[in-house]
Design an enzyme around this catalytic site. Structure first.
Site, short mmCIF file in Angstrom:
data_model
loop_
_atom_site.label_atom_id
_atom_site.label_comp_id
_atom_site.label_asym_id
_atom_site.label_seq_id
_atom_site.Cartn_x
_atom_site.Cartn_y
_atom_site.Cartn_z
CE LYS B 53 35.14 28.25 33.27
NZ LYS B 53 36.35 29.07 33.17
CB SER B 303 33.50 23.95 39.41
OG SER B 303 34.20 22.73 39.21
#
Lengths: 317, 317
Positions: B53, B303
């Site tokens: 992110k 991720s």
């Protein structure tokens, strides 16, 4: 057999390189900030079998004579050495026999079995282990490879230190967990030959402080307690490892159990890697301010990653 | 704003490189054997804030005008985006305001606070979030940066795919977790421009299969359930991400909850790295034989690594 020397470590490096992982050296901005130092984590938790032990095992297997190899190897161990020796033997098509105590953790038994050992069990006492081992040696003529106090094992473990110089330049200190002393003595052999000015420090649980006492009293002493969470460090020094450590290592410091858990947790949370309690012991030494590392470049050897994922110490209460 | 293109990803790569980690690509002999393929794990769990992110957040911050920057940024999020935006803003000396639901996990609140956000709380409903956000925007003129459906965010996340080509050559397939679709759409933009023949596959929990359905029905649908263990993948696609995914992505497959846990555990045990459930979803697709990878070279984007170390799914019962 004679004490191993730097030459033996360099030779071991040639023996093991093709079969081991060149493990990464990781850094963490956040951990560096917290410790006010430049820390380099040599990640033997990413090594094959999840620990540095494969290095010594491969070297020992490689140094068998053809005749010895034909009769196989044998060891007793409930830890990473059994897996390491079994895998190393399999890679060279040599038979490995392992004696484990009946009460060894099922996951460790399963791992050794999966690597292909001829597995035998004995009562969970030192005497039963040794008798069973001798009985099997008498039958098969297998060569006994102990888990740390052996020149070929020590030289093999030393390759973890030798490798460092292929990857990082300036180093001020190297911190190594110490149990039986195979890793610490091997690393000290490598480091003190190449760069004698680097501080080599052993770090040990205070609860099982026999290496600390042996180092300071000048003779091998046995631990009074062996119930440290760092289950890889419950053994005492051997004749070979003690002799090297007293001559080559700069200091041994001890750390509290709660610092080991704190260090382990910091590594898991911030670095996102899985280390077993023994592998977190060097960082515990820094967190406790046992070792002054301010602004220094410090290597910590993360010895292994075979943590029990069902019982994490911060979930204990 | 227009849909982002490959050029935007390349520009984002220049914007973010100096502030992010070039995350390693790890492999595992044992996992490869089990899956009969060559798997490359792109480890965004090692990224700053523990997830990819930060890439999008930094790009969005970098693309603010001076005037916008002076008024700061704002977002509502209970997940990794809040931490990422706060850190990205801090690195550029910009004020970040974050609205979190009152019932957000204390560790996430603490993390956002530690990164230096101006933190506000609201009732745990979408309406309360939006009203509180609007109220604060009216007061401060801050720019709203959503967590995925924004061209600058998408282009930023795409740098995780762009980077792959700096490190590995031949790739047959790339597997990406899909929730809101920011990572999948960004990676698809990068990959399909550079090597259109590479298969780009989104992998999603079957329990929250809105991306799968949206992809196949040709319109954005909302998830019926959002209680997947993969808490990063509970959101639905947005207008930008859907448009890119329907044009660039080859397929979306769905996986069972128990496969996600199994994949997560396999990565922890065998690779010794900490991944959050969402990050294990691509491997779950392979374990379930949803994707044929036999003998192929396959990248899996891990991720993030912000798993709850107090509640591991294999200890649940």
């Amino acid at each position: 057999m004679e004490l191993p020397t730097f030459k033996d470590v360099r030779q071991a490096d040639r023996h093991v390189q093709q079969d081991i992982h060149r493990t990464p050296i990781l850094t963490s901005r956040l951990v560096n900030q917290r410790c006010d130092a430049h820390l380099f984590f040599k990640c033997e938790n990413f090594q094959r079998v999840g620990a540095f032990k494969i290095r010594g095992a491969l070297n020992a297997i490689r140094l068998l004579s053809d005749e010895e190899a034909s009769r196989g190897v044998i060891t007793h161990s409930s830890g990473n050495h059994a897996q390491a020796l079994t895998l190393a033997a399999r890679l060279k098509d040599i038979k490995a026999t392992v004696i484990m105590p009946e009460n060894a953790p099922p996951n460790k038994i399963e791992a050794v079995r999966n690597y292909g050992a001829d597995l035998h069990f004995c009562a969970p006492t030192q005497q039963a282990r040794e008798e069973k081992t001798q009985e099997l040696i008498d039958q098969t003529g297998a060569t006994f490879i102990p888990s740390y106090d052996h020149p070929h094992i020590i030289a093999g473990q030393g390759t973890a230190g030798y490798e460092l110089f292929k990857e990082i330049g300036d180093i001020d200190q190297i911190l190594v967990p110490v149990g039986g002393g195979g890793l610490l003595s091997g690393v000290a052999l490598a480091v003190k030959h190449i760069r004698p000015e680097i501080n080599v420090i052993g770090v040990e649980p205070a609860l099982t402080n026999d290496a600390y006492r042996s180092f300071n009293e000048g003779k091998i002493v046995q631990p009074e307690r062996t119930d440290t969470i760092a289950d890889g460090l419950r053994t005492s020094l051997g004749n070979y490892t003690f002799e090297i450590i007293r001559n080559k290592v700069d200091d041994i410091v001890t750390v509290k159990e709660k610092s080991i858990v704190e260090a382990m947790r910091l590594i898991w949370e911030r670095m996102k890697i899985i280390v077993e309690p023994s592998g977190a012991v060097p960082l515990a030494g820094i967190l406790e301010d046992q070792i002054d590392v301010t602004d220094e470049r410090v290597v910590l050897i993360v010895s292994g990653g075979n943590a029990d994922l069902h019982r994490l110490p911060w979930n204990a209460d």
